[in-house]
Design an enzyme around this catalytic site. Structure first.
Site, PDB file in Angstrom:
ATOM      1  N   ARG A   1       3.687 -12.260 -12.207  1.00  8.77           N
ATOM      2  CA  ARG A   1       4.122 -10.996 -12.696  1.00  8.77           C
ATOM      3  C   ARG A   1       6.004 -10.895 -13.330  1.00  8.77           C
ATOM      4  NH1 ARG A   1       1.052  -6.352 -11.551  1.00  8.77           N
ATOM      5  NH2 ARG A   1      -0.904  -7.677 -12.720  1.00  8.77           N
ATOM      6  N   TYR A   2       6.290 -10.373 -11.892  1.00  3.41           N
ATOM      7  CA  TYR A   2       7.565 -10.260 -12.090  1.00  3.41           C
ATOM      8  C   TYR A   2       8.521 -11.930 -12.299  1.00  3.41           C
ATOM      9  CZ  TYR A   2       5.830  -5.748 -10.861  1.00  3.41           C
ATOM     10  OH  TYR A   2       5.175  -4.525 -11.181  1.00  3.41           O
TER      11      TYR A   2
ATOM     12  N   CYS B   1     -13.627  -0.451   0.069  1.00 10.10           N
ATOM     13  CA  CYS B   1     -12.195   0.845  -0.406  1.00 10.10           C
ATOM     14  C   CYS B   1     -13.320   1.570  -1.435  1.00 10.10           C
ATOM     15  CB  CYS B   1     -11.336   0.878  -0.412  1.00 10.10           C
ATOM     16  SG  CYS B   1     -10.029   0.431   1.462  1.00 10.10           S
TER      17      CYS B   1
ATOM     18  N   ASP C   1       0.921   1.219 -12.570  1.00 10.11           N
ATOM     19  CA  ASP C   1       1.061   0.119 -12.908  1.00 10.11           C
ATOM     20  C   ASP C   1       0.214  -0.064 -13.808  1.00 10.11           C
ATOM     21  OD1 ASP C   1       1.105  -2.127 -11.805  1.00 10.11           O
ATOM     22  OD2 ASP C   1      -0.024  -2.394  -9.710  1.00 10.11           O
TER      23      ASP C   1
ATOM     24  N   ASP D   1      -6.005   3.269 -10.659  1.00  4.61           N
ATOM     25  CA  ASP D   1      -6.120   2.294 -11.061  1.00  4.61           C
ATOM     26  C   ASP D   1      -7.831   2.553 -12.515  1.00  4.61           C
ATOM     27  OD1 ASP D   1      -3.523   0.756 -10.866  1.00  4.61           O
ATOM     28  OD2 ASP D   1      -4.531  -0.046  -9.537  1.00  4.61           O
TER      29      ASP D   1
ATOM     30  N   ARG E   1       8.784 -12.914  -7.973  1.00  4.94           N
ATOM     31  CA  ARG E   1       7.776 -13.103  -6.528  1.00  4.94           C
ATOM     32  C   ARG E   1       6.968 -12.812  -7.402  1.00  4.94           C
ATOM     33  NH1 ARG E   1      10.014  -8.479  -8.795  1.00  4.94           N
ATOM     34  NH2 ARG E   1       9.534  -6.393  -8.751  1.00  4.94           N
TER      35      ARG E   1
ATOM     36  N   LYS F   1       4.655  -2.125 -12.153  1.00  2.00           N
ATOM     37  CA  LYS F   1       4.619  -0.548 -11.944  1.00  2.00           C
ATOM     38  C   LYS F   1       6.018  -0.240 -13.035  1.00  2.00           C
ATOM     39  CE  LYS F   1       3.225  -2.681  -7.510  1.00  2.00           C
ATOM     40  NZ  LYS F   1       3.432  -4.026  -7.794  1.00  2.00           N
TER      41      LYS F   1
ATOM     42  N   ARG G   1      -9.510  -4.233  -6.650  1.00  3.78           N
ATOM     43  CA  ARG G   1     -10.492  -5.479  -6.770  1.00  3.78           C
ATOM     44  C   ARG G   1     -11.751  -5.690  -6.425  1.00  3.78           C
ATOM     45  NH1 ARG G   1      -4.940  -7.133  -4.324  1.00  3.78           N
ATOM     46  NH2 ARG G   1      -3.671  -7.002  -6.244  1.00  3.78           N
TER      47      ARG G   1
ATOM     48  N   CYS H   1     -13.033  -7.643   3.380  1.00  3.61           N
ATOM     49  CA  CYS H   1     -12.294  -6.783   3.661  1.00  3.61           C
ATOM     50  C   CYS H   1     -12.999  -6.031   4.548  1.00  3.61           C
ATOM     51  CB  CYS H   1     -11.537  -5.925   2.504  1.00  3.61           C
ATOM     52  SG  CYS H   1     -10.587  -6.665   1.958  1.00  3.61           S
TER      53      CYS H   1
ATOM     54  N   CYS I   1     -11.132   0.946  -4.633  1.00  5.99           N
ATOM     55  CA  CYS I   1     -10.362  -0.469  -4.286  1.00  5.99           C
ATOM     56  C   CYS I   1     -10.136  -1.292  -6.336  1.00  5.99           C
ATOM     57  CB  CYS I   1     -11.522  -1.766  -4.038  1.00  5.99           C
ATOM     58  SG  CYS I   1     -10.552  -3.139  -3.804  1.00  5.99           S
TER      59      CYS I   1
HETATM   60  C1  LIG Z   1       3.031  -4.691  -7.354  1.00 12.40           C
HETATM   61  C2  LIG Z   1       3.495  -6.413  -7.178  1.00 12.40           C
HETATM   62  C3  LIG Z   1       4.243  -6.928  -6.839  1.00 12.40           C
HETATM   63  C4  LIG Z   1       5.197  -6.800  -6.135  1.00 12.40           C
HETATM   64  O1  LIG Z   1       5.971  -4.982  -6.202  1.00 12.40           O
HETATM   65  P1  LIG Z   1       7.699  -4.468  -6.006  1.00 12.40           P
HETATM   66  O2  LIG Z   1       7.468  -3.896  -6.592  1.00 12.40           O
HETATM   67  O3  LIG Z   1       8.271  -5.558  -5.834  1.00 12.40           O
HETATM   68  O4  LIG Z   1       7.220  -3.876  -4.666  1.00 12.40           O
HETATM   69  C5  LIG Z   1       4.455  -8.399  -7.241  1.00 12.40           C
HETATM   70  N1  LIG Z   1       3.746  -8.726  -8.097  1.00 12.40           N
HETATM   71  C6  LIG Z   1       2.841  -8.118  -8.415  1.00 12.40           C
HETATM   72  C7  LIG Z   1       1.940  -8.378  -9.440  1.00 12.40           C
HETATM   73  C8  LIG Z   1       2.394  -6.617  -7.956  1.00 12.40           C
HETATM   74  O5  LIG Z   1       1.125  -6.447  -8.130  1.00 12.40           O
HETATM   75  S1  SF4 Z   2      -8.328  -1.612  -1.558  1.00  6.15           S
HETATM   76 FE1  SF4 Z   2     -10.000  -3.047  -1.799  1.00  6.15          FE
HETATM   77  S2  SF4 Z   2      -8.903  -4.936  -1.481  1.00  6.15           S
HETATM   78 FE2  SF4 Z   2      -8.062  -3.331  -0.655  1.00  6.15          FE
HETATM   79  S3  SF4 Z   2      -8.496  -2.933   1.776  1.00  6.15           S
HETATM   80 FE3  SF4 Z   2      -9.844  -1.663   0.175  1.00  6.15          FE
HETATM   81  S4  SF4 Z   2     -11.179  -3.177  -0.389  1.00  6.15           S
HETATM   82 FE4  SF4 Z   2      -9.843  -4.509   0.663  1.00  6.15          FE
END
Ligand SMILES: *Cc1c(COP(=O)(O)O)cnc(C)c1O
Ligand code: SF4
Length: 367
Positions: free
Chosen positions: A114-115, A131, A334, A297, A118, A340, A136, A127, A134
């Site tokens: 996305r960025y 949670c 996000d 989210d 990174r 973010k 995901r 997991c 979550c």
């Molecule tokens: C959160 C995230 C990052 C890291 O973001 P930072 O602001 O550098 O901590 C990188 N890629 C994705 C897809 C993310 O959701």
């Molecule tokens: S938030 Fe989702 S991905 Fe993260 S530890 Fe909990 S269940 Fe696993």
């Protein structure tokens, strides 16, 4: 700090567990509560029948203070809730599946780019604790699998081919559920790529299964690839203030990791200045810096956790200046695929044509 009544006694909840069992992560993992029937035997409130997976380590369940209270901040985070069936939200609010790139005509499944510099690797869908909030949750319905060796290879290939990637985040699910040799292999491969300058691991193990770090094997892997930036996910002070966490985090730090916390702002769990400050202080006491506070989210089935964006602003405003800066998270939203976005309280203003700044108490400073 407020004194709290004692926690639920683990021996009354799990009478057959020995102290040795309790400190053994494999026992904790194998004895996870995975059905509503089991939960109903342990809790005295009405656990609803919902059509979603559930998993709770005995350790995590024992952090609740009152097994008759469905609104306990620990129960809220792990016990299925009738409100999860309320319609609204998205299965993939961050558009992660769309932001997985393609190379050689193949989707690099699990890698989110996305960025510019990174990438995030969703290495597994498994997991120790599921949670309820979550992001995901969509992964829970796909059979909960780690990425296949072929998918892992494709992710590595993509990173090798893109020299602008200098920061790799190993996430999931929880990447510490991968076989240790797979994690070690992944770290070894990433370390062999010259342009990868830093590696992060995002894990909830310190909060839900700290016993994992009582064993030397994982600590050896972490220190072999040091420094790893290890991001934890503690949301409530009670998750931090245990002897198990103290021992686990001190082992993690001694293995050369830099430890930070990313919390999610959750209604009823940590949505007050006081709750967040208590969490912050407990983190700092263990040597953990508080990195991000996320707006929850808009995930399907999590609607009862959502707060107004102003709540997050109010919380960090109530912390800044009043307590250690190292324990004040950056509050971020996000934004559906856009990344973010920091949302900050405003300390700037104007008075009679003069620019003014205000300190944490609101006192003006004329520039
Ligand atoms: C959160 C995230 C990052 C890291 O973001 P930072 O602001 O550098 O901590 C990188 N890629 C994705 C897809 C993310 O959701
Ligand atoms: S938030 Fe989702 S991905 Fe993260 S530890 Fe909990 S269940 Fe696993």
């Amino acid at each position: 700090m407020k004194s709290e009544p004692p926690l639920v006694d683990k021996h009354s909840l799990f009478p057959t567990a020995t102290d040795e069992d309790w400190d053994n992560w494999k026992w904790q993992f194998a004895n996870r509560i995975k059905t509503t029937e089991q939960l109903r035997q342990l809790l005295s409130f009405d656990v609803p029948e919902v059509d979603t997976p559930l998993a709770i380590t005995p350790y995590y369940l024992s952090l609740m203070r009152d097994p008759s209270d469905p609104l306990d901040p620990i129960s809220l985070q792990c016990v299925p809730d009738q409100r999860e069936s309320v319609v609204g939200g998205y299965s993939d609010p961050l558009h992660e599946e769309e932001q997985m790139p393609v190379i050689d005509g193949q989707k690099v499944y699990g890698l989110v780019h996305r960025y510019p510099d990174r990438v995030l690797l969703i290495t597994t869908d498994i997991c120790p604790v599921l949670c309820r909030h979550c992001t995901r949750r969509r992964e829970w319905y796909k059979g909960m699998q780690p990425r296949t060796p072929a998918q892992m290879q494709l992710m590595l290939k993509y990173i090798r081919k893109n020299p602008q990637i200098r920061d790799v985040i190993i996430s999931g699910g929880d990447p510490l559920t991968l076989p240790l040799r797979t994690l070690d292999y992944l770290l070894t491969e990433l370390r062999s790529i010259e342009h990868v300058e830093m590696i992060r691991i995002g894990t909830r193990y310190p909060a839900v299964l700290p016993q994992r770090f009582f064993e030397q094997d994982i600590l050896d892997v972490l220190s072999k690839h040091a420094p790893i930036w290890l991001n934890t996910h503690f949301n409530h002070v009670r998750e931090v203030r245990t002897p198990e966490v103290k021992r686990a985090v001190s082992n993690i730090i001694r293995s050369g990791c830099v430890v930070s916390n990313q919390a999610v702002l959750l209604k009823g769990v940590n949505d007050s200045v006081e709750a967040m400050t208590d969490l912050s202080h407990a983190l700092l006491k263990n040597g953990i810096r508080f990195y991000y506070l996320f707006q929850a989210d808009k995930v399907e089935g999590t609607h009862h956790f959502w707060t107004d964006v102003d709540k997050g602003k109010e919380i960090v405003k109530g912390m800044r200046g009043f307590t250690s800066g190292l324990g004040i998270p950056q509050f971020v939203v996000d934004a559906e695929g856009l990344g973010k976005i920091p949302v900050n309280p405003n300390y700037e203003g104007e008075d009679d044509g003069h620019r003014i700044l205000r300190n944490y108490q609101g006192k003006p400073y004329y520039l």
